[in-house]
Design a protein around this motif. Structure first.
Motif, PDB file in Angstrom:
ATOM      1  N   ASP A 249     -29.165 -80.906 -33.897  1.00  0.00           N
ATOM      2  CA  ASP A 249     -28.928 -81.499 -32.593  1.00  0.00           C
ATOM      3  C   ASP A 249     -30.038 -82.491 -32.264  1.00  0.00           C
ATOM      4  OD1 ASP A 249     -27.662 -78.550 -30.770  1.00  0.00           O
ATOM      5  OD2 ASP A 249     -27.135 -79.414 -32.736  1.00  0.00           O
TER       6      ASP A 249
ATOM      7  N   PHE B  19     -28.486 -83.745 -23.155  1.00  0.00           N
ATOM      8  CA  PHE B  19     -29.159 -84.296 -21.984  1.00  0.00           C
ATOM      9  C   PHE B  19     -30.647 -83.988 -22.040  1.00  0.00           C
ATOM     10  CE2 PHE B  19     -25.625 -85.506 -19.222  1.00  0.00           C
ATOM     11  CZ  PHE B  19     -24.566 -84.762 -19.708  1.00  0.00           C
TER      12      PHE B  19
ATOM     13  N   GLN C  41     -34.046 -82.799 -19.904  1.00  0.00           N
ATOM     14  CA  GLN C  41     -34.192 -81.653 -19.003  1.00  0.00           C
ATOM     15  C   GLN C  41     -34.206 -82.045 -17.532  1.00  0.00           C
ATOM     16  OE1 GLN C  41     -36.688 -83.091 -20.557  1.00  0.00           O
ATOM     17  NE2 GLN C  41     -38.648 -82.801 -19.487  1.00  0.00           N
TER      18      GLN C  41
ATOM     19  N   HIS D 231     -29.166 -89.086 -21.300  1.00  0.00           N
ATOM     20  CA  HIS D 231     -28.034 -88.471 -22.022  1.00  0.00           C
ATOM     21  C   HIS D 231     -27.758 -89.313 -23.252  1.00  0.00           C
ATOM     22  CE1 HIS D 231     -23.345 -88.518 -22.158  1.00  0.00           C
ATOM     23  NE2 HIS D 231     -23.754 -87.516 -22.915  1.00  0.00           N
TER      24      HIS D 231
ATOM     25  N   TRP E  89     -24.377 -80.042 -22.143  1.00  0.00           N
ATOM     26  CA  TRP E  89     -23.082 -80.435 -22.686  1.00  0.00           C
ATOM     27  C   TRP E  89     -22.473 -79.273 -23.440  1.00  0.00           C
ATOM     28  CZ3 TRP E  89     -20.819 -81.189 -27.548  1.00  0.00           C
ATOM     29  CH2 TRP E  89     -19.666 -81.993 -27.573  1.00  0.00           C
TER      30      TRP E  89
ATOM     31  N   ALA F 267     -27.561 -93.057 -21.859  1.00  0.00           N
ATOM     32  CA  ALA F 267     -27.204 -93.264 -20.453  1.00  0.00           C
ATOM     33  C   ALA F 267     -28.203 -92.557 -19.546  1.00  0.00           C
ATOM     34  CB  ALA F 267     -25.796 -92.732 -20.184  1.00  0.00           C
TER      35      ALA F 267
ATOM     36  N   TYR G  20     -17.311 -78.639 -29.942  1.00  0.00           N
ATOM     37  CA  TYR G  20     -18.129 -77.711 -29.174  1.00  0.00           C
ATOM     38  C   TYR G  20     -19.603 -77.894 -29.514  1.00  0.00           C
ATOM     39  CZ  TYR G  20     -13.898 -75.000 -28.078  1.00  0.00           C
ATOM     40  OH  TYR G  20     -12.663 -74.587 -27.629  1.00  0.00           O
ATOM     41  N   SER G  21     -20.433 -77.674 -28.523  1.00  0.00           N
ATOM     42  CA  SER G  21     -21.852 -77.519 -28.785  1.00  0.00           C
ATOM     43  C   SER G  21     -22.040 -76.180 -29.502  1.00  0.00           C
ATOM     44  CB  SER G  21     -22.645 -77.511 -27.483  1.00  0.00           C
ATOM     45  OG  SER G  21     -23.944 -77.026 -27.700  1.00  0.00           O
ATOM     46  N   PRO G  22     -22.928 -76.103 -30.494  1.00  0.00           N
ATOM     47  CA  PRO G  22     -23.174 -74.811 -31.144  1.00  0.00           C
ATOM     48  C   PRO G  22     -23.565 -73.717 -30.154  1.00  0.00           C
ATOM     49  CG  PRO G  22     -24.193 -76.585 -32.384  1.00  0.00           C
ATOM     50  CD  PRO G  22     -23.696 -77.192 -31.110  1.00  0.00           C
TER      51      PRO G  22
ATOM     52  N   THR H 171     -22.276 -85.846 -31.734  1.00  0.00           N
ATOM     53  CA  THR H 171     -21.953 -84.517 -31.236  1.00  0.00           C
ATOM     54  C   THR H 171     -22.839 -83.498 -31.930  1.00  0.00           C
ATOM     55  OG1 THR H 171     -19.657 -85.155 -30.838  1.00  0.00           O
ATOM     56  CG2 THR H 171     -20.109 -82.810 -31.068  1.00  0.00           C
ATOM     57  N   PRO H 172     -23.410 -82.519 -31.211  1.00  0.00           N
ATOM     58  CA  PRO H 172     -23.247 -82.317 -29.775  1.00  0.00           C
ATOM     59  C   PRO H 172     -24.038 -83.334 -28.964  1.00  0.00           C
ATOM     60  CG  PRO H 172     -24.825 -80.739 -30.626  1.00  0.00           C
ATOM     61  CD  PRO H 172     -24.276 -81.471 -31.817  1.00  0.00           C
ATOM     62  N   GLN H 173     -23.395 -83.836 -27.916  1.00  0.00           N
ATOM     63  CA  GLN H 173     -24.125 -84.692 -27.000  1.00  0.00           C
ATOM     64  C   GLN H 173     -25.185 -83.846 -26.304  1.00  0.00           C
ATOM     65  OE1 GLN H 173     -21.590 -87.003 -24.441  1.00  0.00           O
ATOM     66  NE2 GLN H 173     -20.172 -87.519 -26.098  1.00  0.00           N
TER      67      GLN H 173
ATOM     68  N   TYR I 278     -25.093 -90.091 -26.205  1.00  0.00           N
ATOM     69  CA  TYR I 278     -23.700 -89.905 -26.597  1.00  0.00           C
ATOM     70  C   TYR I 278     -23.475 -90.539 -27.970  1.00  0.00           C
ATOM     71  CZ  TYR I 278     -23.612 -94.385 -24.007  1.00  0.00           C
ATOM     72  OH  TYR I 278     -23.886 -95.650 -23.516  1.00  0.00           O
TER      73      TYR I 278
ATOM     74  N   TYR J 242     -26.954 -95.608 -27.714  1.00  0.00           N
ATOM     75  CA  TYR J 242     -25.994 -94.767 -26.997  1.00  0.00           C
ATOM     76  C   TYR J 242     -26.735 -93.815 -26.060  1.00  0.00           C
ATOM     77  CZ  TYR J 242     -22.077 -96.629 -29.618  1.00  0.00           C
ATOM     78  OH  TYR J 242     -21.108 -97.460 -30.114  1.00  0.00           O
TER      79      TYR J 242
ATOM     80  N   LEU K  81     -28.529 -80.198 -16.864  1.00  0.00           N
ATOM     81  CA  LEU K  81     -27.181 -80.383 -17.387  1.00  0.00           C
ATOM     82  C   LEU K  81     -27.127 -80.003 -18.864  1.00  0.00           C
ATOM     83  CD1 LEU K  81     -26.569 -83.912 -15.822  1.00  0.00           C
ATOM     84  CD2 LEU K  81     -25.890 -81.690 -14.876  1.00  0.00           C
TER      85      LEU K  81
END
Lengths: 113, 118
Positions: free
Chosen positions: A1, A104, A106, A95, B45, A40, B58-60, A100-102, A97, A38, B43
């Motif tokens: 990630d 954010f 903290q 964020h 995701w 935001a 899906y997020s893991p 995946t996984p996107q 994008y 990418y 937030l």
């Protein structure tokens, strides 16, 4: 990630002064073929959903005041509010994008000094 | 716009399905994303779905904990739990890049508060 790390966690700035929030990604989020980052930025006020401010790292969303600007590329990004207004008190999130996984950042809580 | 279902209060172990209805645009051709916000926190995701073919990511962190689905015939996406835990207490937002240049989330639902308590 991809991990998004914002700094600082909180910030107090005087009205009319500049506010700067940083966001660093653990790997590049630059699409080299499109030459777009990418990334935001969102603003969230209490009791409301997030509001998109900046996309592609530096493009301002329609209706967003021009005191908000974004910059950076690759892994290091900045949101700048050129002259802080009272209504800018909020939490700000970056964020990615790009993949995946996107993910954010903290969040950075911005207050008036 | 995106309109979410109302607040829910549930007990641990109960099941739940919340919804997000899109209107004013071609629902099936834009990804719907789900984002969690725990009390006083940031937030996260959770995942996303492409309603046209139900392609789901899906997020893991949430894989196996929730199920994301959509019914394009009624322009509605869903987030469901089979067995809630107290730690699922949060506001859940749906969001979509409806007018977006790429995947930035320019449209958000109002959020659904889920409270899980014995």
């Amino acid at each position: 990630d991809i991990v998004m790390t914002q700094s600082p966690d909180s910030l107090a700035v005087s009205l009319g002064e500049r506010a700067t929030i940083s966001c660093r990604s653990s790997q590049s989020i630059l699409n080299n073929s499109k030459r777009k980052n990418y990334l935001a930025w969102y603003q969230q006020k209490p009791g409301l959903p997030p509001r998109l401010l900046i996309y592609w790292a530096s493009s301002r969303e329609s209706g967003v005041p021009d005191r908000f600007s974004g910059s950076g590329s690759g892994t290091d990004f900045t949101l700048t509010i050129s002259s802080l207004q009272a209504e800018d008190v909020a939490v700000y999130y970056c964020h990615q994008y790009f993949t995946t996984p996107q993910t954010f950042g903290q969040g950075t809580k911005l207050e008036i000094k | 716009q995106l309109v979410q279902s109302g607040a829910e209060v549930k007990k641990p172990g109960e099941s739940l399905k919340i919804s997000c209805k899109g209107s004013g645009y071609t629902f099936s051709t834009f990804w719907i994303h789900w984002v969690r916000q725990m009390p006083g926190k940031g937030l996260e995701w959770m995942g996303s779905i492409y309603p046209a073919d139900s392609d789901t990511r899906y997020s893991p962190s949430f894989q196996g904990q929730v199920t994301i689905s959509a019914d394009k015939s009624i322009s509605t996406a869903y987030l469901q739990w089979s067995s809630l835990r107290a730690s699922d207490t949060a506001i859940y937002y749906c969001a979509s890049p409806i007018k977006a240049a790429a995947g930035e989330l320019d449209s958000w639902g109002q959020g659904t508060l889920v409270t899980v308590s014995a």
